[in-house]
Write a protein that holds these residues in place. Sequence first.
Motif, short mmCIF file in Angstrom:
data_model
loop_
_atom_site.label_atom_id
_atom_site.label_comp_id
_atom_site.label_asym_id
_atom_site.label_seq_id
_atom_site.Cartn_x
_atom_site.Cartn_y
_atom_site.Cartn_z
N UNK A 532 0.80 -1.28 0.07
CA UNK A 532 0.14 -0.04 0.05
C UNK A 532 0.98 1.28 0.01
N UNK A 533 2.10 1.08 0.82
CA UNK A 533 2.83 2.52 1.00
C UNK A 533 3.35 2.75 -0.40
N UNK A 534 3.84 1.50 -1.08
CA UNK A 534 4.54 1.80 -2.40
C UNK A 534 3.58 2.22 -3.40
N UNK A 535 2.42 1.58 -3.40
CA UNK A 535 1.34 2.27 -4.49
C UNK A 535 1.05 3.73 -4.12
N UNK A 536 1.00 3.74 -3.01
CA UNK A 536 0.61 5.48 -2.56
C UNK A 536 1.55 6.06 -3.08
N UNK A 537 2.84 5.87 -2.78
CA UNK A 537 4.28 6.75 -3.23
C UNK A 537 4.05 6.85 -4.75
N UNK A 538 3.63 5.83 -5.73
CA UNK A 538 3.73 5.92 -7.02
C UNK A 538 2.57 7.08 -7.42
N UNK A 539 1.27 6.91 -6.78
CA UNK A 539 0.23 7.81 -7.07
C UNK A 539 0.57 9.08 -6.64
N UNK A 540 1.23 9.24 -5.53
CA UNK A 540 1.63 10.83 -5.25
C UNK A 540 2.65 11.17 -6.24
N UNK A 541 3.50 10.42 -6.65
CA UNK A 541 4.52 10.87 -7.44
C UNK A 541 3.91 11.25 -8.91
N UNK A 542 2.89 10.46 -9.27
CA UNK A 542 2.23 10.77 -10.57
C UNK A 542 1.59 12.13 -10.55
N UNK A 543 0.92 12.08 -9.63
CA UNK A 543 0.04 13.38 -9.29
C UNK A 543 0.81 14.59 -9.12
N UNK A 544 2.06 14.69 -8.79
CA UNK A 544 2.57 15.77 -8.33
C UNK A 544 3.73 16.19 -9.27
N UNK A 545 4.25 15.24 -10.40
CA UNK A 545 5.24 15.45 -11.12
C UNK A 545 5.05 16.72 -11.94
N UNK A 546 6.25 17.13 -12.56
CA UNK A 546 6.16 18.41 -13.33
C UNK A 546 5.91 17.88 -14.84
N UNK A 547 5.18 18.65 -15.54
CA UNK A 547 4.86 18.06 -16.77
C UNK A 547 5.78 18.46 -17.83
N UNK A 548 6.92 19.57 -17.35
CA UNK A 548 7.91 19.81 -18.44
C UNK A 548 7.75 20.62 -19.38
N UNK A 549 6.69 21.34 -19.21
CA UNK A 549 6.34 22.59 -20.42
C UNK A 549 5.36 23.55 -19.99
N UNK A 550 5.44 24.60 -20.39
CA UNK A 550 4.65 25.82 -19.71
C UNK A 550 3.08 25.36 -20.40
N UNK A 551 2.38 24.33 -19.48
CA UNK A 551 1.25 23.96 -20.11
C UNK A 551 0.18 25.21 -20.16
N UNK A 552 0.19 26.13 -19.10
CA UNK A 552 -0.66 27.39 -19.12
C UNK A 552 -0.76 28.00 -20.60
N UNK A 553 0.42 28.00 -21.15
CA UNK A 553 0.43 28.71 -22.31
C UNK A 553 -0.12 27.85 -23.79
N UNK A 554 -0.42 26.67 -23.28
CA UNK A 554 -0.95 25.87 -24.51
C UNK A 554 -2.29 25.40 -24.82
N UNK A 555 -3.09 25.61 -25.87
CA UNK A 555 -4.69 25.29 -26.04
C UNK A 555 -4.58 24.02 -26.75
N UNK A 556 -5.33 23.37 -26.36
CA UNK A 556 -5.48 21.68 -27.24
C UNK A 556 -6.91 21.78 -27.77
N UNK A 557 -7.02 21.19 -28.84
CA UNK A 557 -8.45 20.75 -29.32
C UNK A 557 -8.27 19.85 -30.54
N UNK A 558 -9.60 19.27 -30.71
CA UNK A 558 -9.62 18.26 -31.56
C UNK A 558 -10.48 18.98 -32.76
N UNK A 559 -9.93 19.08 -34.18
CA UNK A 559 -10.83 19.56 -35.24
C UNK A 559 -11.16 18.46 -36.08
#
Lengths: 925, 110
Positions: A532-559
Amino acid sequence: MTIRSEPPTLARRLLLSALPRDTRDDIDGDLRELYVRRCANGNVTSARAWYWRETLSFSARFLVERLRTRGLKRRRVRDDVSPARSASHSRRGAMPSAIDARLALRMLVKYPGLSFVSIAGLSIAIAIGVIVFSVVAAVVDTRLPLPDGHRLVAMSNAVLAEPGQNQSTLRDYTSWRSALTSVRDVSAFTIVGRTLVIPNASPELVRVVRMSASGFQLARSAPLLGRTVHDDDERGDARVVVIGYDEWQRRFAANPDVIGKRVRLGSEQYTIIGVMPNGFRFPVNDGYWIPLSFGPQERARDGVIPLTIAGRLAGGATTESASAQLAAIGIRMAAAYPDTHTGLRPLVRPYTRAFFDIDNAGSIYEAHLFQLFIGLVLVVVATNVSILVYARTATRAGEIAVRTALGASRARVVMQLFAESLAMCATAAIVGLVLAGVVLTQVQRAAQHELGTLPFWIQLRLSPVVIGYALLLALVGAAITGIVPALKATGRRVQANLQQLSGNGTRMQLGRAWTTLIVAQVAVAVTVLPFALHFAEEVVASSTGNVGYPADAFLEASVAMESAGAERCGWIGFCDRSTDTSAAEQSALVARFRDRAAEFVRRTESDPAVAGVAVHARNSERVEIERVASSLPDSLRISSDIGRIGYVGTSFFAMYDLPLVAGRGFTSSDAHTGATAVVVNQVFARNQFGSEPALGRRLRFVHRQRGVAPLDAGPWLEIVGVVRDFDSDAYEPQGRIYRPAVAAELLPPLDIVVRTHTSSAAAFAPHLRELAAAVDPALQLDGLTVAAERHRQSRQLSRWVGFGVIAAMVSALLLSAAGIYAMMSFTVTKRRREIGIRSALGADPARVLRSVFARASAQIVAGIAVGILGTVALDRVAGRGPVHDGNVLALVFVGAMMATVGMLAAVGPARRGLAIQPTEALREE
Amino acid sequence: MSHQGLGDFEQMVLLAILHLRGEVYGVPIVDEIERRTGRTVSRAAVYITLRRLEEKGLVSSWMSDSTPERGGKPRRCVRVEPHGLMLLRESREAVNKMWRGIGPKLEEIR
């Protein structure tokens, strides 16, 4: 100096509500008098804290008093009314009474540690049970919140060659509507996406239902304003629209004169003819309805135009009788239309089940089985709590023996102990329901986001049935935590305990069973908790990781474009309408799409607020793909995963500021049919070629069909560049292969990414919609969102899962620790006299302590050893886990914690044993 | 008619009332018990005991005038009834009988 002499308002209200009416004024006055005195001493904060303490004390005591007097009154009335009944009551004396309830509440307060740990564990188990119950109930429930909703059915044809595949077409609709007698109001609908354009508002893509006029009769709902769609509208292909209440409120400012107004839905103008009442969202969760009409050309292809078909069971008909009638019609249709209706089995299902594609009793059975499995969590927790309760009951053996001696029956004593557990479990049920309520709201929100929309009948909330289920769980919990320890404690040993009363209180003999319990408790904790501890660590890491690009400046859409075919289809997504058009029309539509999409990208690029635009066609290949490396053995194939191939525009890497680690990126010369250049990321290069250079290597895609021999091997492609790891979807980058997007080959829908100059792209979104609508009103921007918002939403879900796991883990850890503490402490307490006598006889205290700790350590070490073996075994079976992933720290942490708790539990009683007076120890003996 | 004896706490409350002079109500009763015994007592427990004593007819109560510092609320004043005095006497006698001859034994145990 004036002092604020008003006691805390909330506390005073609580106090007044808890006090009996006849004494309310004088106690209120007394407490206020004391409060004023305390305030006059200068410390208002401490006076307020005092007032709160007194309020809680008065409330709790008067509550218990009220229960007591009620019980007494009832007993008096019973005794007065019927002596015979009174006698029968004494026979039924085993049943819980008000006194039991009062005692139970007292026990909760008297043992706060035990109550806290048990209630924490049980409430989480009950919350999990309730959440799963609510979700399963929402999915399998056949009732629809419409008049006669439980009789609504959906009809389709199961494709026998492809299990799980269902279809229904315009041809079926026409035939079933005229021939079926066991199903009335047969209706059909299909959901499409349309860009809504109204004056003074930004264009927006909305769900529009093309629904037959009979659909409104099926839902039996009258319009709030105007009228619904009539058969004439359908026949005449009228451009009319009925709007929903929410849309009317939100987009038309609840204008009562909205009827007759014109709006643009995609490329067509429509006249509003009606507004539906609040809450009407039929068939799924919709707000715009237009007639379902077909031209002669479409009618000629009725066998391939997909529709969802529904109806209401006629009086006396059942799903079985309707299925039988539909099967008979199916045979006739198979004979008449062998090209489209061979190998089909007509299916009638409750409307809600069809939505979730549940077509047999087996799936429902599986859902209930899952529910039962989750219910086992409660059993595990309750068993743990019962050990704690047993340890407490053991210390009360004297009290039980005295009560038995005074004439209390065994059943009576068991019932009292059961009432104590019931009070604990009922409290846990209340806490669990509050927790579940919060989580269900979040689940509803997350599901809404993940699926785009949720059907109108799905409401994840605490309904009376759900509350009833929680109470049932509380009863089960109380039975496990109360009755089992009570039966054990009131067994044959009661007499022996009574005899020992004159000596040293009483004690239960626990012996080997107790040692086994301690070892098992430690072992289970050490086995399960690191996972459980291991799984929780993985989840926390994936939900707090850095996305690596300025995502606020990006708009996405499907045309996409109206009628030009879209990927998403079904009840929730928009349906592919490409089958509504002929092949020639379709290729013209696709050509138009390419032209308009290119124009849209060009106009967006030239906007001053835009830093760059990139096309990115993900998953555009519909066949299974695998890769063979030419220079490596033939066996080296990566498993097919079409998500790993990205078709990107030439500006893609530059826009995300992705540096090339080796080679080059794409140029305009690569973006043509037959180009062979590919770029891979570092993970792919490392996984496939190790330390050898990836540049210049060749690979090709092999299109396969359903796992049979490879077919249609594509041309050999050459790796011309290696780009830094990047993944806008996953926080842990996967291996990726990028190919240049060739404008002339792209099919709708096309993903585009727009990077804006501003740090917040949200402000640009309405303008982007306007740009698309200006190029062509039929052009659709689906799922337009700021990249950061998408990341935030997807993290929200993992964060909730993480919190859930951590909460469950902490409660399990607490329970285990408390269990071990209780058992160790009890074992050493049992040896207190022995320790006293040994020290009275002159034994060295250090030596005595060593012997106590040696036994405690042996039990804990044995438990940890068994636990480690368990972890390793579980790790092997699961194929992953703390040992497999090298996270031994989790294992060490849990082991160390259990050892510390066990040792701490032994320290207190051992110390008290050493402090005991020798005379006292000897007298006890 | 048989009657139940007094509990420890009930005795303490009745004795505190007897010790006090003037308007005897909840606040001074709690203070008196704490002052004499040196222990903190639960105020709520004292009020509940007073209610029970009144139900049994051992004390009687009446409302005094309200005062501004009490937010206009009256005081519930109490006094011990003859029946309460009788039970107190009986309790004291019972305890005295139990203590008779215990002194030397206590010394011995010490």
